[in-house]
Design a protein around this motif. Structure first.
Motif, PDB file in Angstrom:
ATOM      1  N   VAL A 244       0.815  -1.208   0.000  1.00  0.00           N
ATOM      2  CA  VAL A 244       0.000   0.000   0.000  1.00  0.00           C
ATOM      3  C   VAL A 244       0.854   1.266   0.000  1.00  0.00           C
ATOM      4  CG1 VAL A 244      -2.040  -1.063   0.997  1.00  0.00           C
ATOM      5  CG2 VAL A 244      -0.306  -0.123   2.519  1.00  0.00           C
TER       6      VAL A 244
ATOM      7  N   TYR B  42       0.949   4.312   7.127  1.00  0.00           N
ATOM      8  CA  TYR B  42      -0.256   4.663   7.859  1.00  0.00           C
ATOM      9  C   TYR B  42      -1.245   5.323   6.930  1.00  0.00           C
ATOM     10  CZ  TYR B  42      -3.296   6.824  11.214  1.00  0.00           C
ATOM     11  OH  TYR B  42      -4.409   7.191  11.916  1.00  0.00           O
ATOM     12  N   ASP B  43      -2.287   4.639   6.548  1.00  0.00           N
ATOM     13  CA  ASP B  43      -3.356   5.200   5.726  1.00  0.00           C
ATOM     14  C   ASP B  43      -4.585   4.331   5.968  1.00  0.00           C
ATOM     15  OD1 ASP B  43      -5.171   5.940   3.770  1.00  0.00           O
ATOM     16  OD2 ASP B  43      -3.618   6.310   2.269  1.00  0.00           O
ATOM     17  N   PRO B  44      -5.356   4.635   7.043  1.00  0.00           N
ATOM     18  CA  PRO B  44      -6.419   3.728   7.473  1.00  0.00           C
ATOM     19  C   PRO B  44      -7.375   3.328   6.354  1.00  0.00           C
ATOM     20  CG  PRO B  44      -6.111   5.454   9.083  1.00  0.00           C
ATOM     21  CD  PRO B  44      -5.245   5.813   7.908  1.00  0.00           C
ATOM     22  N   ALA B  45      -7.840   4.313   5.560  1.00  0.00           N
ATOM     23  CA  ALA B  45      -8.838   3.984   4.542  1.00  0.00           C
ATOM     24  C   ALA B  45      -8.255   3.013   3.520  1.00  0.00           C
ATOM     25  CB  ALA B  45      -9.314   5.256   3.857  1.00  0.00           C
ATOM     26  N   LYS B  46      -7.001   3.231   3.144  1.00  0.00           N
ATOM     27  CA  LYS B  46      -6.385   2.377   2.150  1.00  0.00           C
ATOM     28  C   LYS B  46      -6.121   0.982   2.727  1.00  0.00           C
ATOM     29  CE  LYS B  46      -2.928   2.828  -1.453  1.00  0.00           C
ATOM     30  NZ  LYS B  46      -1.777   3.609  -1.909  1.00  0.00           N
TER      31      LYS B  46
ATOM     32  N   ALA C 117      -7.894  -0.464   4.979  1.00  0.00           N
ATOM     33  CA  ALA C 117      -9.191  -1.152   5.021  1.00  0.00           C
ATOM     34  C   ALA C 117      -9.555  -1.671   3.635  1.00  0.00           C
ATOM     35  CB  ALA C 117     -10.270  -0.199   5.545  1.00  0.00           C
ATOM     36  N   ASP C 118      -9.356  -0.833   2.613  1.00  0.00           N
ATOM     37  CA  ASP C 118      -9.665  -1.259   1.246  1.00  0.00           C
ATOM     38  C   ASP C 118      -8.771  -2.419   0.822  1.00  0.00           C
ATOM     39  OD1 ASP C 118     -11.621   0.583   1.061  1.00  0.00           O
ATOM     40  OD2 ASP C 118     -10.542   1.983  -0.226  1.00  0.00           O
ATOM     41  N   ALA C 119      -7.509  -2.374   1.231  1.00  0.00           N
ATOM     42  CA  ALA C 119      -6.587  -3.465   0.895  1.00  0.00           C
ATOM     43  C   ALA C 119      -7.068  -4.765   1.537  1.00  0.00           C
ATOM     44  CB  ALA C 119      -5.176  -3.125   1.354  1.00  0.00           C
TER      45      ALA C 119
ATOM     46  N   LYS D 112     -10.117  -5.539   2.285  1.00  0.00           N
ATOM     47  CA  LYS D 112     -11.297  -6.003   1.542  1.00  0.00           C
ATOM     48  C   LYS D 112     -10.863  -6.711   0.255  1.00  0.00           C
ATOM     49  CE  LYS D 112     -14.190  -2.258   3.195  1.00  0.00           C
ATOM     50  NZ  LYS D 112     -14.564  -0.889   2.832  1.00  0.00           N
TER      51      LYS D 112
ATOM     52  N   SER E  70      -2.215   1.030  11.277  1.00  0.00           N
ATOM     53  CA  SER E  70      -3.548   1.350  11.805  1.00  0.00           C
ATOM     54  C   SER E  70      -4.365   0.076  12.032  1.00  0.00           C
ATOM     55  CB  SER E  70      -4.300   2.283  10.852  1.00  0.00           C
ATOM     56  OG  SER E  70      -5.069   1.534   9.932  1.00  0.00           O
ATOM     57  N   PRO E  71      -5.375   0.152  12.903  1.00  0.00           N
ATOM     58  CA  PRO E  71      -6.217  -1.030  13.154  1.00  0.00           C
ATOM     59  C   PRO E  71      -7.349  -1.175  12.138  1.00  0.00           C
ATOM     60  CG  PRO E  71      -6.662   0.686  14.769  1.00  0.00           C
ATOM     61  CD  PRO E  71      -5.675   1.265  13.799  1.00  0.00           C
ATOM     62  N   ALA E  72      -7.284  -0.458  11.017  1.00  0.00           N
ATOM     63  CA  ALA E  72      -8.398  -0.458  10.064  1.00  0.00           C
ATOM     64  C   ALA E  72      -8.677  -1.850   9.503  1.00  0.00           C
ATOM     65  CB  ALA E  72      -8.108   0.522   8.923  1.00  0.00           C
TER      66      ALA E  72
ATOM     67  N   THR F 129     -16.701  -1.091  -2.608  1.00  0.00           N
ATOM     68  CA  THR F 129     -15.468  -0.467  -2.132  1.00  0.00           C
ATOM     69  C   THR F 129     -15.193   0.829  -2.891  1.00  0.00           C
ATOM     70  OG1 THR F 129     -14.631  -2.692  -1.750  1.00  0.00           O
ATOM     71  CG2 THR F 129     -13.047  -0.906  -1.591  1.00  0.00           C
TER      72      THR F 129
ATOM     73  N   THR G  23     -13.562   3.632   8.551  1.00  0.00           N
ATOM     74  CA  THR G  23     -12.729   3.071   9.623  1.00  0.00           C
ATOM     75  C   THR G  23     -13.207   3.687  10.926  1.00  0.00           C
ATOM     76  OG1 THR G  23     -11.123   4.836   9.264  1.00  0.00           O
ATOM     77  CG2 THR G  23     -10.690   2.755   8.179  1.00  0.00           C
TER      78      THR G  23
ATOM     79  N   ALA H 181      -5.372  10.973   6.086  1.00  0.00           N
ATOM     80  CA  ALA H 181      -4.169  10.631   5.327  1.00  0.00           C
ATOM     81  C   ALA H 181      -4.080  11.303   3.954  1.00  0.00           C
ATOM     82  CB  ALA H 181      -4.049   9.104   5.186  1.00  0.00           C
TER      83      ALA H 181
ATOM     84  N   ARG I 183      -6.395  12.813   2.017  1.00  0.00           N
ATOM     85  CA  ARG I 183      -7.484  12.796   1.043  1.00  0.00           C
ATOM     86  C   ARG I 183      -7.979  14.203   0.715  1.00  0.00           C
ATOM     87  NH1 ARG I 183      -6.119   8.320   1.999  1.00  0.00           N
ATOM     88  NH2 ARG I 183      -7.076   6.380   1.361  1.00  0.00           N
TER      89      ARG I 183
ATOM     90  N   LEU J  28      -5.786  -2.142  -6.166  1.00  0.00           N
ATOM     91  CA  LEU J  28      -5.615  -3.046  -5.027  1.00  0.00           C
ATOM     92  C   LEU J  28      -6.097  -4.447  -5.382  1.00  0.00           C
ATOM     93  CD1 LEU J  28      -6.720  -0.814  -2.019  1.00  0.00           C
ATOM     94  CD2 LEU J  28      -4.427  -1.626  -2.507  1.00  0.00           C
TER      95      LEU J  28
END
Lengths: 357, 307
Positions: free
Chosen positions: A193, A197-201, A203-205, A207, A223-225, B12, B211, B220, B222, B255
């Motif tokens: 990724v 540290y990039d929580p949204a990314k 999480a998407d990864a 998924k 992050s704990p995402a 997503t 999240t 981050a 955006r 991804l």
């Protein structure tokens, strides 16, 4: 796990603020002055938090024999050099700089202040008064791999990775080798990724990896995402750097916890005894700088025992995670027998069989 | 790609696109009024932490979103006071707002690190929101539908209403608008506050939907993508919608492609894609005869009425 309250933050901040006015005259009976330079806030619950726990251990052990100062949120680069220099000028005798990017600034200041001892985390530059230290995180990855090998039904793990540096690569390899010992068909799908540290990314990864068949997620991002994603989807994951189970009580299997205090205590004892020497230290489970957070109850007892056996094997040396024969993921033999040395690990740039990157 | 993958991938993409769309839609209105607010990232963070804190305390996500809108609009009001009333440089003030937002949100969120809240998820019955196929329509947070409704509302407002015409006039020619009696500063204040509120909702989308947690710099970067998106879309709401979903799709599909075992481009290139695309669009529109006519003529120019 101890949770950080606002009050403890205020206390620490107040203490840090009061320190610069304390005089710099050094009598024999004066406490040893020690400083810590942190990358993030101590409330990050990750890398910096773990170092701060180490400092708390030091205070607990040495009491008023030591006097500690912290500086939080120090950007890597020129800013950090100013901070480190000031800490040296203020009469600190031992300075821990706790991030890779502090390497050159620490070295510069170390050359100016020959009487001050410096300890730099995760770097490779050393001097007569500057040591380096790191932890063998890959040992914890092997324990996670053992658990994943037993728990995964699909035999596919997703691994969210930051940057392809040796530290990350050896973690992926240790994880996969351990999992394949349990399930020879086990596969690890790695997704880069390009961020720590990039929580949204993240999480998407997670998924994306789950949609590709992974039912357990490991990560080398902060992050704990991804854990939250696994919790929502009823799957499994491992925490990173600290116990993240409150984000995912069911999904969180265990986490590798950094206990820097073991190292800090040893080095400070040497300072007090007057036999501190510069060197390079790479400790793991055996020396106590790594621990596993409590295993989740969803892990059956025999799997927990297998995980503990992996850990015990690493500690007594009988179960080095990188024991041959090891093939890389192109099928080429990399190690026929024996174990990989630290030198090989430090420049690892290939993946073991079963890694899909 | 199999059918079973299609639905989760589409969902997503929507998740990745929505917060960028919300923030960019607010900034579009701000820029249409002739103000350049580079503080989107900071305002999003203030919204994210406020939304999380209020939701964690009261247990109500809608209340959290409203509080986030108020908090982010307040920070935008500060920006407005500095740039509109005191006519400070907009670029410098916007950057300062981002840095301020990063710091303030970190401070305010200190006590909330490590807590969780329930996802602000779908409000439709589970038979729809968790249906294997229909969830691609019904399975989202209310904020997703809100973002789509707002695109339509802003598009209608800008092109079909008198107030929208005045707002555009202020952005295209502040002196003319002033000389026929419109309050340039007043209109710009309203636009800046609206932009702040939208950034607040966008921030909440991270801390309550994608999240559900608070951590420093949760968004981050955006906010910067949202800023790029406004230019990419040529200041047009419908193109903004397409652009946001395009950016979201590229990020998500890359991804998935990598997870499936083949890589289209280097991940570094992907991370730079929104900015590269924006530069390409900028180059394309400035190469045209009409030049930069899409950008509001008074964008970034301080207005000082000579009374």
């Amino acid at each position: 796990m101890k949770t950080l309250t606002r009050r403890t933050v205020l206390k620490t901040t107040a203490a840090a603020g009061a320190l610069p006015i304390i005089g710099s005259s050094a009598y024999a009976a004066d406490p040893l002055k020690i400083a810590f330079v942190y990358l993030g806030p101590i409330g990050d619950h990750g890398w910096t938090y773990a170092h701060e726990q180490g400092r708390q251990d030091v205070i607990k052990k040495f009491g008023d024999k030591v006097q500690t100062t912290i500086v939080e949120n120090v950007a890597e680069g020129p800013d950090s050099e100013r901070v480190i220099r000031r800490l040296a000028e203020e009469g600190n005798q031992l300075v821990f700089t706790t991030s890779f990017g502090y390497m050159n600034p620490t070295l510069k200041v170390a050359k100016r202040f020959k009487n001050v001892k410096f300890e730099h985390a995760t770097g490779y530059q050393r001097a007569k008064n500057m040591s380096t230290y790191n932890a063998r995180f890959y040992e914890g990855r092997a324990v996670c791999g053992t658990i994943a090998g037993h728990m995964s039904k699909s035999g596919v793990a997703g691994y969210i990775a930051s940057f392809p540096i040796p530290e990350v690569v050896m973690g992926i390899n240790a994880f996969t080798l351990a999992a394949r010992k349990v399930n020879p068909k086990f596969e690890t799908k790695v997704l880069w990724v390009s961020s720590w540290y990039d929580p949204a990314k993240e999480a998407d990864a997670a998924k994306a990896l789950i949609d590709q068949g992974a039912d357990v997620i490991a990560q080398h991002t902060d992050s704990p995402a991804a854990l939250q994603t696994c919790e929502q989807r009823g799957l499994m994951a491992f925490g990173q750097a600290w116990d993240m189970s409150n984000f995912a009580p069911k999904a969180h299997l265990t986490a590798i916890v950094n206990r820097w205090g073991r190292y800090y205590e040893a080095r400070i004892q040497q300072m007090l005894d007057g036999n501190w020497q510069a060197g390079d230290t790479w400790w793991g489970f055996k020396e106590g700088v790594l621990e596993m957070s409590p295993y989740n109850d969803v892990i059956p007892a025999d799997v927990q025992a297998a995980a503990e056996a992996t850990r015990a094997g690493i500690i007594d040396g009988s179960g080095n995670p990188f024991t041959g024969p090891i093939n890389d993921n192109t099928g080429k033999e990399r190690l026929a027998e024996g174990v990989l040395g630290d030198g090989d690990l430090h420049k690892m740039d290939w993946y073991v069989e079963g890694v899909q990157s | 790609m199999t059918y079973s993958l299609l639905i989760p991938i589409l969902m997503t993409i929507v998740g990745a696109a929505t917060p960028i769309l919300l923030a960019a839609l607010g900034e579009l209105v701000v820029e249409k009024s002739g103000v350049l607010n580079l503080g989107v990232e900071g305002m999003m963070l203030i919204g994210a932490v406020t939304g999380f804190a209020v939701t964690a305390t009261t247990g109500s996500a809608p209340l959290g979103v409203i509080a986030a809108m108020i908090a982010s609009a307040a920070s935008a009001g500060l920006f407005g006071f500095l740039t509109l009333t005191l006519t400070a440089n907009q670029v410098a003030t916007g950057l300062a707002l981002t840095i301020f937002g990063i710091g303030l949100s970190a401070l305010a969120g200190e006590g909330y690190v490590g807590q969780t809240v329930d996802v602000f998820g779908s409000v439709f019955p589970a038979s729809l929101s968790e249906h294997p196929t229909l969830r691609v329509i019904f399975g989202y947070s209310p904020l997703v539908y809100l973002s789509l409704a707002l695109v339509a509302a802003v598009g209608w407002f800008l092109s079909r209403t008198r107030a929208g015409l005045i707002l555009r006039a202020v952005g295209e020619s502040d002196l003319s608008a002033h000389s026929i009696g419109y309050s340039v500063i007043g209109v710009r204040y309203m636009a800046v506050l609206f932009g702040g509120a939208m950034a607040g909702i966008a921030g909440c989308f991270y801390s309550l939907v994608l999240t559900p947690m608070w951590a420093e710099q949760l968004t981050a970067g955006r906010g910067w993508i949202a800023l790029a998106l406004v230019v990419f879309a040529g200041w047009r709401p419908v193109r903004l919608l397409l652009g946001a979903y395009l950016f979201g799709a590229v990020m998500t599909l890359e991804l998935h492609a990598k997870a499936a075992g083949f890589s289209l481009v280097a991940p570094e290139f992907l991370a730079a894609m929104p900015y590269l695309a924006t530069i390409a669009v900028l180059a394309a529109i400035s190469a045209r005869k009409t030049g930069m006519s899409l950008a509001p003529a008074c964008l970034g120019k301080p207005f000082k009425p000579s009374s």
